[in-house]
Design a protein around this motif. Structure first.
Motif, mmCIF file in Angstrom:
data_model
loop_
_atom_site.group_PDB
_atom_site.id
_atom_site.type_symbol
_atom_site.label_atom_id
_atom_site.label_comp_id
_atom_site.label_asym_id
_atom_site.label_seq_id
_atom_site.Cartn_x
_atom_site.Cartn_y
_atom_site.Cartn_z
ATOM 1 N N GLY A 96 0.855 -1.162 0.000
ATOM 2 C CA GLY A 96 0.000 0.000 0.000
ATOM 3 C C GLY A 96 0.898 1.220 0.000
ATOM 4 O O GLY A 96 2.051 1.145 -0.412
ATOM 5 N N SER A 97 0.416 2.314 0.478
ATOM 6 C CA SER A 97 1.240 3.512 0.579
ATOM 7 C C SER A 97 1.668 3.684 2.030
ATOM 8 O O SER A 97 0.824 3.890 2.897
ATOM 9 N N PRO A 98 2.956 3.610 2.304
ATOM 10 C CA PRO A 98 3.393 3.798 3.689
ATOM 11 C C PRO A 98 3.270 5.243 4.151
ATOM 12 O O PRO A 98 3.400 5.536 5.324
ATOM 13 N N VAL A 99 2.984 6.172 3.224
ATOM 14 C CA VAL A 99 2.925 7.586 3.565
ATOM 15 C C VAL A 99 1.493 8.053 3.779
ATOM 16 O O VAL A 99 1.200 8.775 4.718
ATOM 17 N N LEU A 100 0.584 7.639 2.900
ATOM 18 C CA LEU A 100 -0.794 8.113 2.972
ATOM 19 C C LEU A 100 -1.622 7.234 3.889
ATOM 20 O O LEU A 100 -1.704 6.031 3.690
ATOM 21 N N PRO A 101 -2.266 7.806 4.913
ATOM 22 C CA PRO A 101 -3.012 6.985 5.868
ATOM 23 C C PRO A 101 -4.306 6.419 5.299
ATOM 24 O O PRO A 101 -4.768 5.394 5.752
ATOM 25 N N ASP A 102 -4.897 7.057 4.269
ATOM 26 C CA ASP A 102 -6.176 6.573 3.761
ATOM 27 C C ASP A 102 -6.028 5.540 2.657
ATOM 28 O O ASP A 102 -7.008 4.990 2.189
ATOM 29 N N ALA A 103 -4.799 5.266 2.227
ATOM 30 C CA ALA A 103 -4.596 4.260 1.192
ATOM 31 C C ALA A 103 -4.855 2.879 1.776
ATOM 32 O O ALA A 103 -4.558 2.606 2.932
ATOM 33 N N ALA A 104 -5.440 2.041 0.961
ATOM 34 C CA ALA A 104 -5.758 0.691 1.434
ATOM 35 C C ALA A 104 -4.465 -0.089 1.651
ATOM 36 O O ALA A 104 -3.623 -0.168 0.771
ATOM 37 N N GLU A 105 -4.328 -0.646 2.828
ATOM 38 C CA GLU A 105 -3.159 -1.457 3.151
ATOM 39 C C GLU A 105 -3.599 -2.906 3.276
ATOM 40 O O GLU A 105 -4.638 -3.190 3.880
ATOM 41 N N ARG A 106 -2.815 -3.797 2.741
ATOM 42 C CA ARG A 106 -3.125 -5.213 2.831
ATOM 43 C C ARG A 106 -1.927 -5.936 3.435
ATOM 44 O O ARG A 106 -0.798 -5.677 3.066
ATOM 45 N N THR A 107 -2.228 -6.832 4.342
ATOM 46 C CA THR A 107 -1.175 -7.583 5.019
ATOM 47 C C THR A 107 -0.874 -8.853 4.233
ATOM 48 O O THR A 107 -1.764 -9.612 3.894
ATOM 49 N N VAL A 108 0.399 -9.062 3.953
ATOM 50 C CA VAL A 108 0.849 -10.257 3.261
ATOM 51 C C VAL A 108 1.350 -11.287 4.263
ATOM 52 O O VAL A 108 1.084 -12.473 4.146
ATOM 53 N N LEU A 109 2.055 -10.828 5.288
ATOM 54 C CA LEU A 109 2.665 -11.725 6.257
ATOM 55 C C LEU A 109 2.663 -11.038 7.613
ATOM 56 O O LEU A 109 2.911 -9.840 7.699
ATOM 57 N N THR A 110 2.353 -11.786 8.648
ATOM 58 C CA THR A 110 2.448 -11.284 10.017
ATOM 59 C C THR A 110 3.343 -12.234 10.802
ATOM 60 O O THR A 110 3.154 -13.440 10.762
ATOM 61 N N HIS A 111 4.319 -11.663 11.487
ATOM 62 C CA HIS A 111 5.197 -12.476 12.338
ATOM 63 C C HIS A 111 5.090 -11.976 13.772
ATOM 64 O O HIS A 111 5.410 -10.828 14.057
ATOM 65 N N ARG A 112 4.628 -12.836 14.648
ATOM 66 C CA ARG A 112 4.579 -12.513 16.077
ATOM 67 C C ARG A 112 5.880 -12.986 16.699
ATOM 68 O O ARG A 112 6.284 -14.132 16.551
ATOM 69 N N CYS A 113 6.524 -12.087 17.400
ATOM 70 C CA CYS A 113 7.793 -12.421 18.038
ATOM 71 C C CYS A 113 7.554 -13.365 19.212
ATOM 72 O O CYS A 113 6.440 -13.480 19.713
ATOM 73 N N ALA A 114 8.606 -14.014 19.631
ATOM 74 C CA ALA A 114 8.519 -14.920 20.775
ATOM 75 C C ALA A 114 8.077 -14.144 22.010
ATOM 76 O O ALA A 114 8.250 -12.924 22.098
ATOM 77 N N ARG A 115 7.512 -14.861 22.958
ATOM 78 C CA ARG A 115 6.981 -14.216 24.156
ATOM 79 C C ARG A 115 8.057 -13.389 24.855
ATOM 80 O O ARG A 115 9.145 -13.868 25.144
ATOM 81 N N GLY A 116 7.737 -12.128 25.098
ATOM 82 C CA GLY A 116 8.644 -11.232 25.791
ATOM 83 C C GLY A 116 9.576 -10.445 24.895
ATOM 84 O O GLY A 116 10.244 -9.532 25.347
ATOM 85 N N VAL A 117 9.643 -10.767 23.597
ATOM 86 C CA VAL A 117 10.547 -10.089 22.679
ATOM 87 C C VAL A 117 9.806 -8.934 22.009
ATOM 88 O O VAL A 117 8.676 -9.088 21.563
ATOM 89 N N SER A 118 10.434 -7.773 21.967
ATOM 90 C CA SER A 118 9.840 -6.627 21.290
ATOM 91 C C SER A 118 10.758 -6.166 20.167
ATOM 92 O O SER A 118 11.971 -6.363 20.214
ATOM 93 N N VAL A 119 10.160 -5.550 19.158
ATOM 94 C CA VAL A 119 10.912 -5.029 18.009
ATOM 95 C C VAL A 119 10.583 -3.552 17.871
ATOM 96 O O VAL A 119 9.436 -3.139 18.028
ATOM 97 N N SER A 120 11.612 -2.744 17.618
ATOM 98 C CA SER A 120 11.401 -1.306 17.474
ATOM 99 C C SER A 120 12.463 -0.739 16.541
ATOM 100 O O SER A 120 13.516 -1.331 16.334
ATOM 101 N N CYS A 121 12.169 0.415 15.982
ATOM 102 C CA CYS A 121 13.119 1.135 15.143
ATOM 103 C C CYS A 121 13.756 2.212 16.014
ATOM 104 O O CYS A 121 13.062 3.095 16.512
ATOM 105 N N VAL A 122 15.058 2.135 16.216
ATOM 106 C CA VAL A 122 15.724 3.058 17.123
ATOM 107 C C VAL A 122 16.379 4.229 16.405
ATOM 108 O O VAL A 122 16.810 5.175 17.044
ATOM 109 N N SER A 123 16.459 4.179 15.077
ATOM 110 C CA SER A 123 17.199 5.216 14.373
ATOM 111 C C SER A 123 16.316 6.297 13.764
ATOM 112 O O SER A 123 16.810 7.316 13.331
ATOM 113 N N ARG A 124 15.009 6.079 13.728
ATOM 114 C CA ARG A 124 14.118 7.097 13.176
ATOM 115 C C ARG A 124 12.736 6.955 13.778
ATOM 116 O O ARG A 124 12.411 5.943 14.400
#
Length: 174
Positions: A96-124
């Motif tokens: 979809g469009s990562p910039v426009l909030p009203d653009a239709a987004e479709r999920t292709v793949l979802t990965h749930r991290c192991a219990r207790g593990v978090s993922v974040s972007c630290v550089s931006r």
């Protein structure tokens, strides 16, 4: 004359009790090391899965002729680009469009991290990672860590030319 016989009542119980005490003492000493090794292994696995998904995302971005996700019809609107949408304990590969909030987004793949593990972007500030058609990307550093604030962490670094690598680092607790 009667043969001499020792009274051994309770002797076997004391031997078993001593063995149980020794084993439990060894386990209590080695348990923190085992827990640390387990956490390191889980973080390493999650980092490798994230790295594989990022490389897949880069390949899809690079290999599509019309610069969109395969099988998607834009209908003359905003081009559908694949990107990685990071959440606290999971991430999704979307198009979809990562910039426009009203653009239709479709999920292709979802990965749930192991219990207790978090993922974040630290550089931006953005939690959406995408690639250009030539494979380049905005530099980013993604951090995989345990949510309870322990020192173990893995960093997935994406350079401006689109190269990805895993870096393990421990903080000093400050």
């Amino acid at each position: 004359m009667k043969p001499f016989r020792r009274d051994t009542r309770g002797g076997a119980f004391l031997e078993v009790l001593l063995v149980v005490l020794l084993v439990s003492g060894l386990f209590s000493v080695s348990a923190p090391f085992l827990q640390h090794a387990w956490r390191e292994m889980v973080l390493e696995r999650e980092a490798e899965i994230l790295l594989a998904n990022i490389r897949y995302l880069r390949a899809v971005s690079r290999d599509t002729d019309r610069r969109s996700f395969p099988g998607i019809d834009e209908g003359g609107k905003v081009p559908s680009k694949p990107y990685l949408h990071l959440r606290d304990s999971y991430y999704r590969l979307e198009y979809g469009s990562p910039v426009l909030p009203d653009a239709a987004e479709r999920t292709v793949l979802t990965h749930r991290c192991a219990r207790g593990v978090s993922v974040s972007c630290v550089s931006r500030a953005s939690n959406k990672i995408g690639f250009m058609a030539n494979g380049s990307a905005a530099p980013a550093t993604l951090r995989l860590s345990y949510a309870d604030g322990q020192r173990e962490a893995r960093y997935v670094v994406i350079t401006i030319d689109g190269r990805c690598r895993v870096r393990g680092e421990k903080s000093d607790g400050s």
